[in-house]
Design an enzyme around this catalytic site. Sequence first.
Site, PDB file in Angstrom:
ATOM      1  N   ASP A   1      -3.482  -4.228 -18.771  1.00  0.00           N
ATOM      2  CA  ASP A   1      -2.469  -3.175 -18.965  1.00  0.00           C
ATOM      3  C   ASP A   1      -2.522  -2.570 -20.366  1.00  0.00           C
ATOM      4  OD1 ASP A   1      -1.576  -3.618 -16.331  1.00  0.00           O
ATOM      5  OD2 ASP A   1      -0.186  -5.172 -16.983  1.00  0.00           O
TER       6      ASP A   1
ATOM      7  N   GLY B   1       0.782  -1.246   0.000  1.00  0.00           N
ATOM      8  CA  GLY B   1       0.000   0.000   0.000  1.00  0.00           C
ATOM      9  C   GLY B   1       0.805   1.283   0.000  1.00  0.00           C
TER      10      GLY B   1
ATOM     11  N   ASN C   1      -5.403   2.511 -13.181  1.00  0.00           N
ATOM     12  CA  ASN C   1      -4.418   1.607 -12.565  1.00  0.00           C
ATOM     13  C   ASN C   1      -3.029   2.222 -12.686  1.00  0.00           C
ATOM     14  OD1 ASN C   1      -3.323  -0.882 -11.531  1.00  0.00           O
ATOM     15  ND2 ASN C   1      -2.739  -1.439 -13.618  1.00  0.00           N
TER      16      ASN C   1
ATOM     17  N   HIS D   1       0.913   1.017 -13.237  1.00  0.00           N
ATOM     18  CA  HIS D   1       1.699  -0.142 -13.662  1.00  0.00           C
ATOM     19  C   HIS D   1       3.174   0.257 -13.686  1.00  0.00           C
ATOM     20  CE1 HIS D   1       2.480  -3.955 -15.583  1.00  0.00           C
ATOM     21  NE2 HIS D   1       3.286  -3.317 -16.412  1.00  0.00           N
TER      22      HIS D   1
ATOM     23  N   ARG E   1      -5.636  -8.511  -8.696  1.00  0.00           N
ATOM     24  CA  ARG E   1      -6.626  -9.387  -9.338  1.00  0.00           C
ATOM     25  C   ARG E   1      -6.959  -8.806 -10.699  1.00  0.00           C
ATOM     26  NH1 ARG E   1      -6.753 -14.115  -7.562  1.00  0.00           N
ATOM     27  NH2 ARG E   1      -8.869 -14.518  -8.308  1.00  0.00           N
TER      28      ARG E   1
ATOM     29  N   GLU F   1     -10.556  -4.266 -20.604  1.00  0.00           N
ATOM     30  CA  GLU F   1     -10.529  -5.722 -20.488  1.00  0.00           C
ATOM     31  C   GLU F   1      -9.136  -6.291 -20.778  1.00  0.00           C
ATOM     32  OE1 GLU F   1     -13.733  -7.506 -22.672  1.00  0.00           O
ATOM     33  OE2 GLU F   1     -13.007  -9.504 -22.077  1.00  0.00           O
TER      34      GLU F   1
HETATM   35  C1  GRF Z   1       3.537  -1.016  -7.485  1.00  0.00           C
HETATM   36  O1  GRF Z   1       4.803  -1.162  -8.056  1.00  0.00           O
HETATM   37  C2  GRF Z   1       2.474  -0.906  -8.542  1.00  0.00           C
HETATM   38  O2  GRF Z   1       2.895  -0.224  -9.694  1.00  0.00           O
HETATM   39  C3  GRF Z   1       2.226  -2.346  -8.884  1.00  0.00           C
HETATM   40  O3  GRF Z   1       2.290  -3.024  -7.652  1.00  0.00           O
HETATM   41  C4  GRF Z   1       3.117  -2.289  -6.747  1.00  0.00           C
HETATM   42  C5  GRF Z   1       2.280  -1.996  -5.548  1.00  0.00           C
HETATM   43  O4  GRF Z   1       3.006  -1.387  -4.522  1.00  0.00           O
HETATM   44  N1  GRF Z   1       0.977  -2.511  -9.598  1.00  0.00           N
HETATM   45  P1  GRF Z   1       2.268  -0.764  -3.265  1.00  0.00           P
HETATM   46  O5  GRF Z   1       1.366  -1.855  -2.694  1.00  0.00           O
HETATM   47  O6  GRF Z   1       1.489   0.419  -3.719  1.00  0.00           O
HETATM   48  O7  GRF Z   1       3.366  -0.409  -2.318  1.00  0.00           O
END
Ligand code: GRF
Length: 194
Positions: free
Chosen positions: A152, A19, A114, A116, A98, A149
């Site tokens: 990424d 988090g 999201n 990534h 998920r 869908e």
């Molecule tokens: C981050 O690198 C995010 O880009 C990826 O998962 C990681 C999550 O890190 N999808 P956190 O839980 O926010 O510390």
Amino acid sequence: MPETPSRKIGLAVLISGRGSNLQSLIDACRLPDFPAEIKVVVCNKPEAYGIERAKQAGLPCVVISHKDFSSREAFEQAMLNALSDYDIDLICQAGFMRILTPHFITPWAGRLINIHPSLLPKFKGLHTHERAIEAGETEAGCTIHYVTEGVDEGEIILQRRVPILEHDTPDDLAARVLEQEHIAYPEAIRLLAK
Ligand code: GRF
């Protein structure tokens, strides 16, 4: 003095783990001129440290373990039901691990984003840092994008870039990218709010 926006965007943040991106949003939302506020955190892993961060910030946190459901759609419906209790304008996936189906995505299309840890469209999916180093890339980064869908694959909202240095391990690179992630998510929300 920065002005306080009259109506703030209501955010739901979906997490699965440590988090730190949730924390960057919590911190940003404390700034008076930030155009959004977190209404609820939803987590699919009961052991995730992010739950503690939500609690410390005094935010409602709903834990819905995907393991309690026999199908993805049933799990997603439980999340949709939980979200309907809050006044949400935008859902932010922040390390939410998920893959979502159209059952969840369709009603939130255009309002579901999201983060990534790669410069999409390069390195979709997992182990992005390892793969970027192996491919001999000289640059990496993170992407905030709409969720569609195709995993990424949604439209890109914003990217931040970092160099890949000669002796970087995947962990070195992950740490450098993560710093930028923490800037990128609040920045993307400011951009969307305009
Ligand atoms: C981050 O690198 C995010 O880009 C990826 O998962 C990681 C999550 O890190 N999808 P956190 O839980 O926010 O510390």
